[in-house]
Write a protein that holds these residues in place. Structure first.
Motif, PDB file in Angstrom:
ATOM      1  N   TRP A  66      -1.502  -5.932  10.034  1.00  0.00           N
ATOM      2  CA  TRP A  66      -0.843  -5.047   9.073  1.00  0.00           C
ATOM      3  C   TRP A  66      -1.404  -5.465   7.718  1.00  0.00           C
ATOM      4  O   TRP A  66      -1.271  -6.605   7.311  1.00  0.00           O
ATOM      5  CB  TRP A  66       0.648  -5.251   9.176  1.00  0.00           C
ATOM      6  N   GLN A  67      -2.045  -4.538   7.003  1.00  0.00           N
ATOM      7  CA  GLN A  67      -2.692  -4.850   5.741  1.00  0.00           C
ATOM      8  C   GLN A  67      -1.954  -4.199   4.592  1.00  0.00           C
ATOM      9  O   GLN A  67      -1.900  -2.987   4.467  1.00  0.00           O
ATOM     10  CB  GLN A  67      -4.143  -4.360   5.740  1.00  0.00           C
ATOM     11  N   ASP A  68      -1.368  -5.038   3.734  1.00  0.00           N
ATOM     12  CA  ASP A  68      -0.833  -4.542   2.466  1.00  0.00           C
ATOM     13  C   ASP A  68      -1.983  -4.269   1.504  1.00  0.00           C
ATOM     14  O   ASP A  68      -2.955  -5.044   1.448  1.00  0.00           O
ATOM     15  CB  ASP A  68       0.066  -5.596   1.809  1.00  0.00           C
ATOM     16  N   PHE A  69      -1.874  -3.205   0.711  1.00  0.00           N
ATOM     17  CA  PHE A  69      -2.720  -3.116  -0.464  1.00  0.00           C
ATOM     18  C   PHE A  69      -2.227  -4.159  -1.467  1.00  0.00           C
ATOM     19  O   PHE A  69      -1.038  -4.517  -1.476  1.00  0.00           O
ATOM     20  CB  PHE A  69      -2.671  -1.710  -1.055  1.00  0.00           C
ATOM     21  N   PRO A  70      -3.121  -4.682  -2.328  1.00  0.00           N
ATOM     22  CA  PRO A  70      -2.747  -5.833  -3.179  1.00  0.00           C
ATOM     23  C   PRO A  70      -1.843  -5.467  -4.362  1.00  0.00           C
ATOM     24  O   PRO A  70      -2.282  -5.370  -5.500  1.00  0.00           O
ATOM     25  CB  PRO A  70      -4.110  -6.366  -3.651  1.00  0.00           C
ATOM     26  N   PHE A  71      -0.574  -5.280  -4.041  1.00  0.00           N
ATOM     27  CA  PHE A  71       0.479  -5.060  -5.039  1.00  0.00           C
ATOM     28  C   PHE A  71       1.711  -5.817  -4.557  1.00  0.00           C
ATOM     29  O   PHE A  71       2.123  -5.638  -3.406  1.00  0.00           O
ATOM     30  CB  PHE A  71       0.838  -3.579  -5.162  1.00  0.00           C
ATOM     31  N   ALA A  72       2.327  -6.615  -5.430  1.00  0.00           N
ATOM     32  CA  ALA A  72       3.475  -7.395  -4.972  1.00  0.00           C
ATOM     33  C   ALA A  72       4.407  -7.726  -6.127  1.00  0.00           C
ATOM     34  O   ALA A  72       3.968  -8.185  -7.188  1.00  0.00           O
ATOM     35  CB  ALA A  72       3.023  -8.684  -4.288  1.00  0.00           C
ATOM     36  N   CYS A  73       5.694  -7.463  -5.934  1.00  0.00           N
ATOM     37  CA  CYS A  73       6.780  -8.034  -6.729  1.00  0.00           C
ATOM     38  C   CYS A  73       6.626  -7.781  -8.228  1.00  0.00           C
ATOM     39  O   CYS A  73       6.905  -8.667  -9.044  1.00  0.00           O
ATOM     40  CB  CYS A  73       6.904  -9.537  -6.461  1.00  0.00           C
TER      41      CYS A  73
END
Length: 809
Positions: A372-379
């Motif tokens: 499962w790959q998140d695009f690089p955006f977090a919190c």
């Protein structure tokens, strides 16, 4: 002529563009000391002996100046014309804001760690010596200037990571240090060629409606437009040829591949992989892929591979090192092998990190691990204004194409916790009418995935309930994250909910003793200041103790007890949650534990610590993520069968006194179909103990056993631990070392027996821990990895521990 690829990894030097703290040479690295490419400033300064290891003690706090300094990487290389018409400088990764200068001429600028870059340079190359400079602007300078121009945005940390397309956790996290890097972090090369060149290949492996493997290949070709271009695509006996006219540069071909076999996650089948050859003129590209179909039932959040639903036994993955250029394929393989050995079948690549390396996805393909790959955006609230919008679009298109051939990839996810942040963390009042990322998650990214990789589902974020109008933490739809447990609630609160899919939940515990001993100098005590520096969670150490609740005794000031009990509590807490969630399958179809790994030595939620050592949590995962599981809850025994065959036999239920006496026993016939769960009510004589403090329930079916205590440990009348131990040395321990067989025979009940041989040698490890023995039972633990000076110490505390050894005088 074929394409020529000349790596440019030699002869680099590093120079600061501004003042540096006193104590360092004004030139940064002394003249003649090379910088390493791929690498970064921190690792170069460390290699030159100019900084202390940022992973040790509190050295990190004295290195903040590195991320606020401009740097230049410089090298020279010799070049002689090879007759090719074209040349390009190719950077696979620049971290992050860079100006590239060749022979005194600027050839390009970059502002995105997540992209690769190609710059045409044929007319700038000189016969003989050429000079290449890469000037890096300090990440803080760029991000803070953009923040000031666009207006600040709320986030989990007071750092500007939302304003630069760079690994967010570089700026610190609640498990990671603040080490803001610059550098040429992936390979760089000079490429020269003549004639047509394959610019990119996108492979989309799938199964057709009849279940036959099918490959869609889109080939982009760079050519001069003077003549038609021909080429071919071939895989496993299937092939297609194509011809592009003078003004065409892209072609799409489809291939039915009946000779190929489907690829499966390791929990469901085999992982056949096939080489694809793409040829245009003299240029040949080889890629590897496997064939499977993926679907997502959104409300239930049920992932199916090849039409078969998969209960996700997952772990979250963070960057394995703060300096990812140091990672080797072997280190990634070791860590992913640890996941497979714990019966994990999915790894979620978390959005505060990176699109991972080709090695990572190739290894997941080989090992049958879903990704499962998140695009690089977090919190954080992320601005959508330029130049960030176009940077996000470019990185997403490139990485979707790059990762698309990998059958392991089953889901693209827009972000981590930003939808929840906007809904619940007070962002809306602070934002006003400023952008925060909605356009990325609901417009840009789903559009790119639909256009570029329609074979895989896209999910806007996690947690998310399937609609922008729904609360993102609705347990009846989509995914949820559970963080009231650990932060506030007792871990029994996991049992208060029955979600469809839990994409994040976890509980902290310290790393292995040897890991702490390497990272922290001076005395190890629960309140040691240097140990506290390796605890990044807010109020983390207090939460560790508070989390013991009524489950385990408080350790007091004794470090050995603190270390043992908090590690054990972490394992028990997560195992409790997984048992509960799995017992509700198929309504609940997945759990993804936070987290598999660490990037440095730290007290955290990981199952494998920053030095690669398995914590008790890892052993707990191996048990509760097994194909077959017995869970006791709500007056019933729940049989979880995640195998392709029925699980049938005699379920033996026994109520014991803690001294081993059988108080009641019944055998019940049980059958659980493949990939299902059944519940069997406990007979009255077994459901209700006469004396909860002195009894336990044992449930066994075939070789699977679970023990259920009617009270928490401090309320149990646990006897003082008594046991016999025999230590025997064997020859075959691997890597030229012996193995040690530690056989323990219980004279009394032994609650959660663990062996910690790294206390004797940092390379020693035990093959199993967390074993509870009834009186008269025995177990054998095998210790490998090192030669021990005194093997008999394996039989002594604090190397050998169980809960009730604290009751022993």
């Amino acid at each position: 002529m074929t394409l020529r690829h000349l790596p440019l990894h030699d002869g680099w030097t590093l120079h600061p563009a501004g003042p540096v703290p006193s104590g360092l040479p004004t030139g940064g690295i002394p003249d003649g000391t090379p910088a390493t490419v791929p690498g970064c400033v921190h690792t170069d300064l460390l290699a030159a002996g100019l900084i202390e290891d940022p992973y040790l003690d509190d050295n990190e706090i004295r290195l903040g100046w590195i991320g606020r300094t401009d740097w230049t990487y410089r090298t020279t290389f010799d070049w002689t014309s090879d007759g090719h018409d074209h040349a390009a400088l190719c950077f696979d990764g620049l971290d992050t804001v860079a100006t590239i200068v060749l022979n005194g001429r600027e050839i390009g600028r970059t502002a995105n760690q997540h992209r690769s870059y190609r710059f045409p340079v044929r007319d700038l190359l000189a016969e003989g010596k050429n000079t290449l400079d890469v000037h890096f602007t300090a990440p803080y300078t760029y991000a803070e200037e953009l923040r000031d121009r666009l207006g600040d945005r709320p986030g989990a940390y007071a750092e500007p990571y939302a304003f630069i397309r760079k690994m967010a956790c570089n700026f610190g996290w609640d498990w990671g240090p603040t080490l803001v890097t610059s550098g040429i972090w992936r390979p760089v090369a000079l490429e020269t060629w003549s004639g047509p060149r394959i610019a990119s290949v996108k492979l989309l492996p799938d199964l057709d409606p009849e279940g036959v493997p099918f490959l869609t290949a889109e080939v982009e070709i760079e050519h001069d437009g003077l003549a038609a271009v021909s080429g071919s695509v071939g895989v496993v006996g299937a092939a297609a040829v194509f011809v592009l006219s003078e003004d065409e540069h892209r072609v799409t071909v489809g291939l039915s591949v009946p000779q190929a076999e489907p690829w499966w996650p390791h929990s469901h089948g085999e992982q056949p992989l096939y080489e694809v050859e793409v040829r245009v003129g003299d240029h040949l590209r080889r890629l590897r892929t496997g064939f499977r179909s993926v679907t997502l039932e959104e409300e239930a959040f049920r992932i199916s591979v090849n039409g078969e639903p998969v209960f996700v036994r997952g772990v979250n993955w963070i960057p394995e090192d703060c300096f990812p250029s140091r990672l080797t394929r072997q280190r990634l393989s070791d860590r992913l092998d640890q996941a497979v050995a714990a019966h994990v079948n999915l790894v979620r690549v978390w959005g505060g990190g990176l699109y991972e390396s080709d090695d990572f996805y190739e290894l997941c393909d080989e090992k049958g691990l879903l990704v499962w790959q998140d695009f690089p955006f977090a919190c954080a609230a992320y601005p959508e204004e330029q130049p960030l919008w176009d940077e996000v679009a470019a990185e997403a298109r490139e990485n979707v194409v790059r990762v698309a051939p990998h059958p392991s990839l089953v889901l693209w996810c827009g972000n981590n916790e930003n939808l929840e942040g906007h809904a619940d963390w007070g962002w809306q009042k602070e934002l006003g009418d400023r952008t925060w990322g909605h356009g990325y998650y609901h417009e840009l990214l789903p559009g790119i995935v639909a256009e570029t990789d329609p074979t895989r589902p896209y999910w806007p974020g996690s947690p998310y309930s399937g609609s922008p109008d729904a609360h993102p933490q609705d347990p009846e739809r989509g995914t949820i994250h559970i963080w009231d447990v650990w932060n506030r609630a007792d871990y029994r609160a996991y049992a208060d909910r029955v979600p469809r899919f839990v994409a994040e939940f976890g509980f902290q515990g310290p790393p292995a003793y040897a890991t702490l001993r390497r990272a922290v100098s001076g005395p190890l005590t629960p309140d040691a200041p240097l140990l506290a520096h390796h605890q990044k969670a807010e109020d983390g150490n207090a939460k560790l103790l508070r989390g013991l609740g009524d489950h385990l005794p408080q350790p007091g000031t004794d470090f050995d007890d603190w270390h043992w009990l908090t590690q054990l509590n972490q394992a028990r807490a997560v195992a409790f949650g997984i048992r509960h969630f799995r017992s509700h399958a198929p309504y609940c179809m997945g759990t993804i534990v936070w987290q598999l790994n660490d990037c440095w030595p730290v007290v955290s939620w990981s199952a494998v610590d920053g030095d690669g050592r398995r914590k008790p949590l890892w052993h707990a995962l191996r048990s509760v993520y097994a194909d077959r599981l017995i869970a006791v809850r709500d007056g019933s025994v729940h049989l979880v069968n995640d195998t392709p065959t029925p699980w049938a036999g005699a379920l033996r239920l026994t109520r014991h006194a803690l001294d081993g006496t059988v108080l009641a026993e019944e055998t019940v016939p049980a059958t659980t179909a493949a990939r299902t769960t059944t519940s069997i009510p406990l007979p009255t004589a077994l459901a209700t103990p006469a004396d909860p403090a002195r009894e336990l329930l044992v449930a066994r079916l075939d070789d699977t056993r679970t023990l259920h205590f009617y009270e928490e440990d401090p309320a149990l009348a646990l006897p003082p631990a008594r046991y016999g131990v025999t230590v025997t040395e064997e020859e075959d321990g691997g890597a030229g070392t012996p193995a040690y067989r530690v056989e323990i025979t219980a004279e009394t009940l032994l609650r959660d027996l663990c062996l910690f041989p790294d206390r004797l040698h940092p390379d020693a490890e035990a093959d199993t821990v967390l074993v509870t023995l009834l009186p008269g039972e025995s177990t054998t633990i095998r210790v490998t990895g090192a030669v021990l000076e005194d093997p008999s110490a394996l039989a002594t505390r604090p190397v050998l521990r169980c809960v009730n050894d604290r009751n022993t005088a």
